[in-house]
Design a protein around this motif. Structure first.
Motif, PDB file in Angstrom:
ATOM      1  N   LYS A 105       0.838  -1.190   0.000  1.00  0.00           N
ATOM      2  CA  LYS A 105       0.000   0.000   0.000  1.00  0.00           C
ATOM      3  C   LYS A 105       0.878   1.248   0.000  1.00  0.00           C
ATOM      4  O   LYS A 105       2.052   1.187   0.412  1.00  0.00           O
ATOM      5  N   PRO A 106       0.350   2.376  -0.458  1.00  0.00           N
ATOM      6  CA  PRO A 106       1.102   3.636  -0.403  1.00  0.00           C
ATOM      7  C   PRO A 106       1.609   3.898   1.009  1.00  0.00           C
ATOM      8  O   PRO A 106       0.869   3.765   1.979  1.00  0.00           O
ATOM      9  N   GLY A 107       2.884   4.224   1.111  1.00  0.00           N
ATOM     10  CA  GLY A 107       3.498   4.461   2.409  1.00  0.00           C
ATOM     11  C   GLY A 107       4.286   3.278   2.936  1.00  0.00           C
ATOM     12  O   GLY A 107       5.121   3.433   3.831  1.00  0.00           O
ATOM     13  N   ASP A 108       4.052   2.080   2.392  1.00  0.00           N
ATOM     14  CA  ASP A 108       4.760   0.884   2.849  1.00  0.00           C
ATOM     15  C   ASP A 108       6.232   0.925   2.461  1.00  0.00           C
ATOM     16  O   ASP A 108       6.608   1.450   1.398  1.00  0.00           O
ATOM     17  N   ILE A 109       7.079   0.348   3.317  1.00  0.00           N
ATOM     18  CA  ILE A 109       8.485   0.108   2.993  1.00  0.00           C
ATOM     19  C   ILE A 109       8.674  -1.399   2.922  1.00  0.00           C
ATOM     20  O   ILE A 109       8.252  -2.128   3.822  1.00  0.00           O
ATOM     21  N   PHE A 110       9.253  -1.876   1.831  1.00  0.00           N
ATOM     22  CA  PHE A 110       9.387  -3.315   1.636  1.00  0.00           C
ATOM     23  C   PHE A 110      10.804  -3.671   1.205  1.00  0.00           C
ATOM     24  O   PHE A 110      11.556  -2.836   0.706  1.00  0.00           O
ATOM     25  N   CYS A 134      10.823   1.779 -10.905  1.00  0.00           N
ATOM     26  CA  CYS A 134      10.949   3.053 -10.191  1.00  0.00           C
ATOM     27  C   CYS A 134      10.969   4.241 -11.139  1.00  0.00           C
ATOM     28  O   CYS A 134      10.763   5.382 -10.715  1.00  0.00           O
ATOM     29  N   HIS A 135      11.186   3.998 -12.434  1.00  0.00           N
ATOM     30  CA  HIS A 135      11.163   5.088 -13.413  1.00  0.00           C
ATOM     31  C   HIS A 135       9.776   5.715 -13.499  1.00  0.00           C
ATOM     32  O   HIS A 135       9.635   6.853 -13.956  1.00  0.00           O
ATOM     33  N   TYR A 136       8.753   4.978 -13.073  1.00  0.00           N
ATOM     34  CA  TYR A 136       7.397   5.523 -13.094  1.00  0.00           C
ATOM     35  C   TYR A 136       7.102   6.377 -11.865  1.00  0.00           C
ATOM     36  O   TYR A 136       6.008   6.904 -11.713  1.00  0.00           O
ATOM     37  N   ASN A 137       8.087   6.489 -10.959  1.00  0.00           N
ATOM     38  CA  ASN A 137       7.983   7.361  -9.793  1.00  0.00           C
ATOM     39  C   ASN A 137       6.887   6.932  -8.822  1.00  0.00           C
ATOM     40  O   ASN A 137       6.320   7.758  -8.111  1.00  0.00           O
ATOM     41  N   LEU A 138       6.586   5.633  -8.781  1.00  0.00           N
ATOM     42  CA  LEU A 138       5.634   5.113  -7.804  1.00  0.00           C
ATOM     43  C   LEU A 138       6.330   4.432  -6.640  1.00  0.00           C
ATOM     44  O   LEU A 138       5.718   4.191  -5.603  1.00  0.00           O
ATOM     45  N   ILE A 139       7.601   4.101  -6.815  1.00  0.00           N
ATOM     46  CA  ILE A 139       8.408   3.570  -5.727  1.00  0.00           C
ATOM     47  C   ILE A 139       9.739   4.306  -5.716  1.00  0.00           C
ATOM     48  O   ILE A 139      10.166   4.860  -6.732  1.00  0.00           O
ATOM     49  N   GLU A 140      10.372   4.341  -4.554  1.00  0.00           N
ATOM     50  CA  GLU A 140      11.693   4.953  -4.450  1.00  0.00           C
ATOM     51  C   GLU A 140      12.542   4.127  -3.499  1.00  0.00           C
ATOM     52  O   GLU A 140      12.025   3.525  -2.546  1.00  0.00           O
ATOM     53  N   LYS A 150       5.178   4.910  -2.975  1.00  0.00           N
ATOM     54  CA  LYS A 150       4.767   6.306  -2.892  1.00  0.00           C
ATOM     55  C   LYS A 150       3.292   6.488  -3.260  1.00  0.00           C
ATOM     56  O   LYS A 150       2.688   5.643  -3.919  1.00  0.00           O
ATOM     57  N   LYS A 151       2.743   7.600  -2.823  1.00  0.00           N
ATOM     58  CA  LYS A 151       1.429   8.016  -3.275  1.00  0.00           C
ATOM     59  C   LYS A 151       1.604   8.882  -4.523  1.00  0.00           C
ATOM     60  O   LYS A 151       2.694   9.359  -4.807  1.00  0.00           O
ATOM     61  N   ILE A 235       2.131  -0.657 -16.123  1.00  0.00           N
ATOM     62  CA  ILE A 235       1.953   0.365 -15.102  1.00  0.00           C
ATOM     63  C   ILE A 235       0.572   0.994 -15.224  1.00  0.00           C
ATOM     64  O   ILE A 235      -0.077   1.319 -14.228  1.00  0.00           O
ATOM     65  N   ILE A 236       0.086   1.136 -16.453  1.00  0.00           N
ATOM     66  CA  ILE A 236      -1.253   1.683 -16.659  1.00  0.00           C
ATOM     67  C   ILE A 236      -2.289   0.738 -16.059  1.00  0.00           C
ATOM     68  O   ILE A 236      -3.262   1.167 -15.434  1.00  0.00           O
ATOM     69  N   SER A 237      -2.073  -0.551 -16.216  1.00  0.00           N
ATOM     70  CA  SER A 237      -2.997  -1.535 -15.653  1.00  0.00           C
ATOM     71  C   SER A 237      -3.046  -1.435 -14.139  1.00  0.00           C
ATOM     72  O   SER A 237      -4.115  -1.501 -13.528  1.00  0.00           O
ATOM     73  N   VAL A 238      -1.874  -1.286 -13.524  1.00  0.00           N
ATOM     74  CA  VAL A 238      -1.826  -1.201 -12.068  1.00  0.00           C
ATOM     75  C   VAL A 238      -2.616   0.000 -11.572  1.00  0.00           C
ATOM     76  O   VAL A 238      -3.384  -0.085 -10.612  1.00  0.00           O
TER      77      VAL A 238
END
Length: 300
Positions: A105-110, A134-140, A150-151, A235-238
């Motif tokens: 979920k957004p905010g999780d660290i894995f 990570c190029h889609y800027n949804l995880i860092e 990330k949110k 990524i669009i599907s997600v």
């Protein structure tokens, strides 16, 4: 093979990957740190270190383990992992499923290693996928081997929508110009039939719409014959198709509307009516965009 032996062999392979990638340097971290890193017991850590010491990869000096030579594939167990391409496909599917089912979920660290262990793939496969994703800027990456989910805000959603509209509009143009004998026309007709069948049971089967949604957009994008389009589809599907970060309270009504919009697009395509097909696709994408922005505003 016993479960404990299989675990040890998997850990050996994972540690080989970690050593090769430089995630573990010489001297090795304390056993307690390795146990936490690989999510295993200290007993399994000791057995793994003993294996590498016996192979001549590590040497114990007092209480520390030093790397004597870089490990090679023969130091591990070749029958544990599938081929890399199969592992990658398996992990991609599992990763998106974790997002869809709110396990990530957004905010999780894995952790890369914990994901690798849960899906039973090599940590290298996990890391390479996450570096691409990570190029889609949804995880860092927050530290070595650990990532943050990330949110995203309205600006991000609008930019993603802009990309989706460009890709699918171009692909739709290519689809309309496919030769009559192209097999995708048959697939399109079959897809329309399955939409009609789902419409009859949508009240109870609305959660199954996501698969039809992905199939239709994948089929349209396939006409572009561009592998970069296919990569963007995931990524669009997600985000769009699986309602990432969305409230599910109105999922049923959203899917009913989307089903009807799909059928309008498919019908226009099968009639070779390019004007109607473009209008219906634009209407469908606009609906998706508005739903996403409404959800973001509600939960931001």
């Amino acid at each position: 093979m016993s479960r404990s032996l299989e675990l040890r062999q998997n850990v050996v392979n994972q540690m080989i990957d970690a050593l090769i990638q430089g995630h573990i340097s010489s001297p090795l971290p304390p056993q307690a740190a390795l146990a936490e890193m690989f999510n295993i017991s200290r007993t399994t850590v000791r057995n793994t270190l003993a294996h590498f010491e016996q192979r001549g990869v590590l040497q114990k000096v007092e209480q520390c383990y030093l790397i004597v030579r870089p490990p090679v594939a023969d130091d591990g167990f070749s029958d544990i992992y599938q081929p890399v391409a199969s592992q990658t496909a398996l992990f991609e599917q599992a990763f998106f499923q974790m997002i869809n089912q709110r396990q990530l979920k957004p905010g999780d660290i894995f952790s890369e290693l914990k994901l690798a262990q849960s899906v039973r793939v090599s940590p290298v496969v996990v890391r390479e996928f996450l570096l691409r994703f990570c190029h889609y800027n949804l995880i860092e990456q927050v530290r070595r081997g650990h990532w943050h989910m990330k949110k995203f805000d309205q600006d991000y959603a609008e930019k993603l929508f802009e990309l989706r509209k460009m890709l699918e509009t171009h692909a739709l143009n290519r689809f309309i110009n496919l030769p009559t004998e192209d097999h995708r026309w048959i697939q399109l007709r079959d897809l329309l039939d399955r939409h009609r069948q789902m419409r009859d049971s949508i009240a109870s089967s609305y959660r199954m719409f996501a698969q039809l949604d992905k199939e239709m957009h994948s089929l349209i994008l396939s006409a572009a014959n561009n592998p970069f389009f296919n990569q963007s589809l995931e990524i669009i599907s997600v985000i769009f198709h699986s309602h990432y970060q969305w409230d599910e309270s109105d999922l049923k009504s959203r899917n009913i509307i989307a089903l009807e919009e799909h059928m309008a697009i498919l019908t226009a395509l099968l009639s070779r009516n390019d004007v109607d097909a473009h209008c219906e696709l634009h209407r469908h994408l606009t609906t998706a965009k508005q739903s996403m922005i409404r959800s973001i505003k509600q939960y931001s």
